[in-house]
Write an enzyme that holds these catalytic residues in place. Structure first.
Site, PDB file in Angstrom:
ATOM      1  N   GLY A  44      51.689  -7.988 -56.493  1.00 35.49           N
ATOM      2  CA  GLY A  44      52.704  -7.280 -55.727  1.00 35.49           C
ATOM      3  C   GLY A  44      52.113  -6.233 -54.803  1.00 35.49           C
ATOM      4  O   GLY A  44      50.897  -6.063 -54.713  1.00 35.49           O
ATOM      5  N   ASP A  51      55.014 -15.014 -67.009  1.00 35.74           N
ATOM      6  CA  ASP A  51      56.051 -14.005 -67.086  1.00 35.74           C
ATOM      7  C   ASP A  51      55.798 -13.094 -68.281  1.00 35.74           C
ATOM      8  O   ASP A  51      55.437 -13.568 -69.360  1.00 35.74           O
ATOM      9  CB  ASP A  51      57.414 -14.712 -67.241  1.00 35.74           C
ATOM     10  CG  ASP A  51      58.586 -13.813 -66.958  1.00 35.74           C
ATOM     11  OD1 ASP A  51      58.791 -12.840 -67.727  1.00 35.74           O
ATOM     12  OD2 ASP A  51      59.301 -14.067 -65.976  1.00 35.74           O
ATOM     13  N   PHE A 100      52.765  -3.108 -63.756  1.00 36.45           N
ATOM     14  CA  PHE A 100      53.585  -3.063 -62.550  1.00 36.45           C
ATOM     15  C   PHE A 100      54.766  -4.035 -62.611  1.00 36.45           C
ATOM     16  O   PHE A 100      55.730  -3.865 -61.870  1.00 36.45           O
ATOM     17  CB  PHE A 100      52.755  -3.450 -61.307  1.00 36.45           C
ATOM     18  CG  PHE A 100      51.686  -2.485 -60.922  1.00 36.45           C
ATOM     19  CD1 PHE A 100      52.003  -1.270 -60.343  1.00 36.45           C
ATOM     20  CD2 PHE A 100      50.349  -2.804 -61.117  1.00 36.45           C
ATOM     21  CE1 PHE A 100      51.015  -0.380 -59.955  1.00 36.45           C
ATOM     22  CE2 PHE A 100      49.342  -1.923 -60.735  1.00 36.45           C
ATOM     23  CZ  PHE A 100      49.678  -0.708 -60.157  1.00 36.45           C
ATOM     24  N   LYS A 102      62.647  -4.375 -58.655  1.00 36.68           N
ATOM     25  CA  LYS A 102      62.590  -3.003 -58.147  1.00 36.68           C
ATOM     26  C   LYS A 102      63.599  -2.653 -57.057  1.00 36.68           C
ATOM     27  O   LYS A 102      63.481  -1.589 -56.434  1.00 36.68           O
ATOM     28  CB  LYS A 102      61.178  -2.718 -57.613  1.00 36.68           C
ATOM     29  CG  LYS A 102      60.795  -3.588 -56.410  1.00 36.68           C
ATOM     30  CD  LYS A 102      59.451  -3.185 -55.822  1.00 36.68           C
ATOM     31  CE  LYS A 102      59.156  -3.917 -54.530  1.00 36.68           C
ATOM     32  NZ  LYS A 102      57.935  -3.451 -53.888  1.00 36.68           N
ATOM     33  N   SER A 130      59.204   5.676 -61.840  1.00 30.28           N
ATOM     34  CA  SER A 130      59.823   5.966 -60.545  1.00 30.28           C
ATOM     35  C   SER A 130      60.509   7.322 -60.562  1.00 30.28           C
ATOM     36  O   SER A 130      61.021   7.767 -61.599  1.00 30.28           O
ATOM     37  CB  SER A 130      60.857   4.876 -60.236  1.00 30.28           C
ATOM     38  OG  SER A 130      61.707   5.264 -59.174  1.00 30.28           O
ATOM     39  N   TYR A 177      68.469   0.147 -62.021  1.00 31.25           N
ATOM     40  CA  TYR A 177      67.005   0.142 -61.842  1.00 31.25           C
ATOM     41  C   TYR A 177      66.392   1.398 -62.459  1.00 31.25           C
ATOM     42  O   TYR A 177      65.449   1.330 -63.256  1.00 31.25           O
ATOM     43  CB  TYR A 177      66.659   0.057 -60.358  1.00 31.25           C
ATOM     44  CG  TYR A 177      65.218   0.385 -60.068  1.00 31.25           C
ATOM     45  CD1 TYR A 177      64.196  -0.499 -60.411  1.00 31.25           C
ATOM     46  CD2 TYR A 177      64.860   1.596 -59.466  1.00 31.25           C
ATOM     47  CE1 TYR A 177      62.867  -0.194 -60.168  1.00 31.25           C
ATOM     48  CE2 TYR A 177      63.536   1.909 -59.213  1.00 31.25           C
ATOM     49  CZ  TYR A 177      62.539   1.016 -59.570  1.00 31.25           C
ATOM     50  OH  TYR A 177      61.230   1.330 -59.331  1.00 31.25           O
ATOM     51  N   LYS A 235      63.754   2.018 -65.895  1.00 28.60           N
ATOM     52  CA  LYS A 235      62.506   2.794 -65.916  1.00 28.60           C
ATOM     53  C   LYS A 235      62.584   3.893 -66.974  1.00 28.60           C
ATOM     54  O   LYS A 235      61.627   4.139 -67.720  1.00 28.60           O
ATOM     55  CB  LYS A 235      62.228   3.396 -64.538  1.00 28.60           C
ATOM     56  CG  LYS A 235      61.918   2.370 -63.457  1.00 28.60           C
ATOM     57  CD  LYS A 235      60.639   1.603 -63.744  1.00 28.60           C
ATOM     58  CE  LYS A 235      60.237   0.700 -62.593  1.00 28.60           C
ATOM     59  NZ  LYS A 235      59.014  -0.096 -62.880  1.00 28.60           N
ATOM     60  N   PHE A 241      57.168   8.335 -55.802  1.00 29.90           N
ATOM     61  CA  PHE A 241      58.204   8.692 -54.843  1.00 29.90           C
ATOM     62  C   PHE A 241      58.361   7.502 -53.880  1.00 29.90           C
ATOM     63  O   PHE A 241      58.838   6.455 -54.292  1.00 29.90           O
ATOM     64  CB  PHE A 241      57.910  10.062 -54.237  1.00 29.90           C
ATOM     65  CG  PHE A 241      58.417  11.147 -55.170  1.00 29.90           C
ATOM     66  CD1 PHE A 241      59.538  11.869 -54.854  1.00 29.90           C
ATOM     67  CD2 PHE A 241      57.811  11.373 -56.405  1.00 29.90           C
ATOM     68  CE1 PHE A 241      60.055  12.809 -55.740  1.00 29.90           C
ATOM     69  CE2 PHE A 241      58.316  12.303 -57.300  1.00 29.90           C
ATOM     70  CZ  PHE A 241      59.445  13.026 -56.956  1.00 29.90           C
ATOM     71  N   ASN A 250      63.710  -1.026 -48.374  1.00 33.86           N
ATOM     72  CA  ASN A 250      63.081   0.252 -48.075  1.00 33.86           C
ATOM     73  C   ASN A 250      62.883   0.430 -46.571  1.00 33.86           C
ATOM     74  O   ASN A 250      62.836  -0.539 -45.810  1.00 33.86           O
ATOM     75  CB  ASN A 250      61.738   0.360 -48.805  1.00 33.86           C
ATOM     76  CG  ASN A 250      61.907   0.273 -50.313  1.00 33.86           C
ATOM     77  OD1 ASN A 250      62.863   0.811 -50.869  1.00 33.86           O
ATOM     78  ND2 ASN A 250      60.999  -0.425 -50.972  1.00 33.86           N
ATOM     79  N   ARG A 268      75.331   5.559 -47.523  1.00 30.39           N
ATOM     80  CA  ARG A 268      75.478   4.618 -48.637  1.00 30.39           C
ATOM     81  C   ARG A 268      75.869   5.387 -49.902  1.00 30.39           C
ATOM     82  O   ARG A 268      75.370   6.508 -50.124  1.00 30.39           O
ATOM     83  CB  ARG A 268      74.175   3.859 -48.881  1.00 30.39           C
ATOM     84  CG  ARG A 268      73.819   2.893 -47.797  1.00 30.39           C
ATOM     85  CD  ARG A 268      72.509   2.176 -48.090  1.00 30.39           C
ATOM     86  NE  ARG A 268      71.380   3.105 -48.176  1.00 30.39           N
ATOM     87  CZ  ARG A 268      70.106   2.730 -48.157  1.00 30.39           C
ATOM     88  NH1 ARG A 268      69.799   1.448 -48.066  1.00 30.39           N
ATOM     89  NH2 ARG A 268      69.135   3.613 -48.232  1.00 30.39           N
ATOM     90  N   PRO A 269      76.725   4.807 -50.736  1.00 31.83           N
ATOM     91  CA  PRO A 269      77.084   5.476 -51.994  1.00 31.83           C
ATOM     92  C   PRO A 269      75.833   5.752 -52.831  1.00 31.83           C
ATOM     93  O   PRO A 269      74.956   4.888 -52.959  1.00 31.83           O
ATOM     94  CB  PRO A 269      77.997   4.466 -52.706  1.00 31.83           C
ATOM     95  CG  PRO A 269      78.496   3.575 -51.613  1.00 31.83           C
ATOM     96  CD  PRO A 269      77.418   3.516 -50.587  1.00 31.83           C
TER      97      PRO A 269
END
Length: 338
Positions: free
Chosen positions: A12, A60, A82, A86, A126, A150, A154, A179, A200, A293-294
């Site tokens: 990733g 997996d 990782f 996400k 996160s 999400y 975490k 961050f 993002n 956005r909410p």
């Protein structure tokens, strides 16, 4: 003797950059990845950059038998974890997938590590675990209250690992609260390559810059910030990767629980980032301001003093470098790894 590290999700975005730095620092690396949001091509490019080989295993983390087999195959000094889904928005649409992958998968991994005496883990957490900031900058003592599935996954894995360390002092665990990772390797060979519409800011801007998207949607232009757009703490992915290696080396030496923020300690607005990217790519980029956005907040940035104190970590790369490196990656790989 070379230390051997298992990296889950190593193909990733953040994983691949961390693998480069591990190889460059003399570690042997095995990657376990199911490629649900990554590409085997990334690992080939990691090998090209580092001029060293990676053992890549497709699989997996919810496959307990496979994890047992991998961890039995050699002596590992530690695991950098990782692997996980996400996307904040998607987590609200598909919460069970997130709990299954992120929480159940982590539990399977931790159980397998326990079975084979591998008791050092660096966990990819996160800043979403903090929820809405009660004060800024956000330090590690800030209360936890994630506001989406999400973030809750975490938080749950963090809790699991905190309880584990409390029960067994031989465990060494780093909870690294990211961050906003951006940028790409300066070679332009590896970078962020989202499968679908980017969630993002930076990959969305870069796709506008190469013509894959018509314009950038800026969600909210009326926040209480200098230009009305949201302010976030953006950290270059290579600085973030460095933080993982420093945490690993610190925790291999002494068993303990370490929780640190990884950011720059400074905020940058959406429009400031857009302007910096326009400078990097040498052309104006279209954007449209949309309603908020909410759940979005006005400002979030990190207090990073603990990471500097405990790890000797400090982010070094500027917003300009983040944009230039992203543009180099995206312009040389207009369709990503495909």
């Amino acid at each position: 003797m070379e230390k051997h590290i298992l990296v889950t999700g190593g193909a990733g975005y953040i994983g691949s950059h961390t693998c480069v730095q591990l190889l460059e620092r003399g570690y042997q690396v095995t990657v376990l990845d199911n490629y649900c949001n990554s590409s085997p091509q990334a690992l080939k490019r990691v090998e090209q950059i580092a001029e060293k080989k990676i053992e890549a295993i497709e699989g997996d983390i919810r496959n307990q038998a496979l994890l047992e087999q991998v961890l039995r195959s050699k002596t590992y000094s530690g695991v950098i974890h990782f692997a996980g889904l996400k996307a904040v928005g998607e987590s609200s649409e598909k919460p069970l997938e997130y709990y299954d992958n992120n929480v159940s998968g982590s539990l399977s991994l931790i159980r397998a590590m326990q079975s084979h005496g591998v008791k050092c883990m660096i966990f990819s957490s996160s800043a979403t675990v903090y929820g809405d900031p009660k004060y800024l900058p956000l330090d590690e003592a800030h209360g936890l209250g994630p506001v989406n599935p999400y973030g809750r996954t975490k938080f749950m894995v963090e809790e699991m690992l905190r309880d584990l360390v409390a029960s067994d002092s031989q465990w060494s665990v780093g909870l690294l609260r990211y961050f906003n990772p951006v940028g790409a390797h300066p070679s332009g060979l590896i970078g962020e390559d989202p499968r679908d519409v980017p969630n993002n800011l930076m990959p969305f801007i870069s796709q506008v810059a190469v013509g894959r998207r018509q314009h950038l949607n800026v969600f909210g232009g009326d926040y209480d910030t200098p230009d009305g757009t949201g302010v976030r703490d953006y950290i270059h992915v290579d600085d973030l990767a460095k933080g993982h290696v420093l945490a690993l080396e610190t925790l291999i030496e002494r068993a303990r629980l370490l929780t640190v923020n990884l950011g720059t300690g400074a905020g940058c607005s959406v429009l400031e980032m857009l302007k910096a990217f326009e400078t990097a790519c040498g052309k104006p980029l279209s954007h449209q301001v949309q309603p908020r956005r909410p759940g979005d907040i006005a400002t979030s940035f990190a207090d990073c003093r603990l990471a500097e104190q405990e790890l000797g970590f400090r982010a070094e790369r500027t917003i300009r470098q983040m944009c230039e490196d992203t543009w180099r990656w995206q312009s040389n790989n207009q369709n990503g790894y495909s």
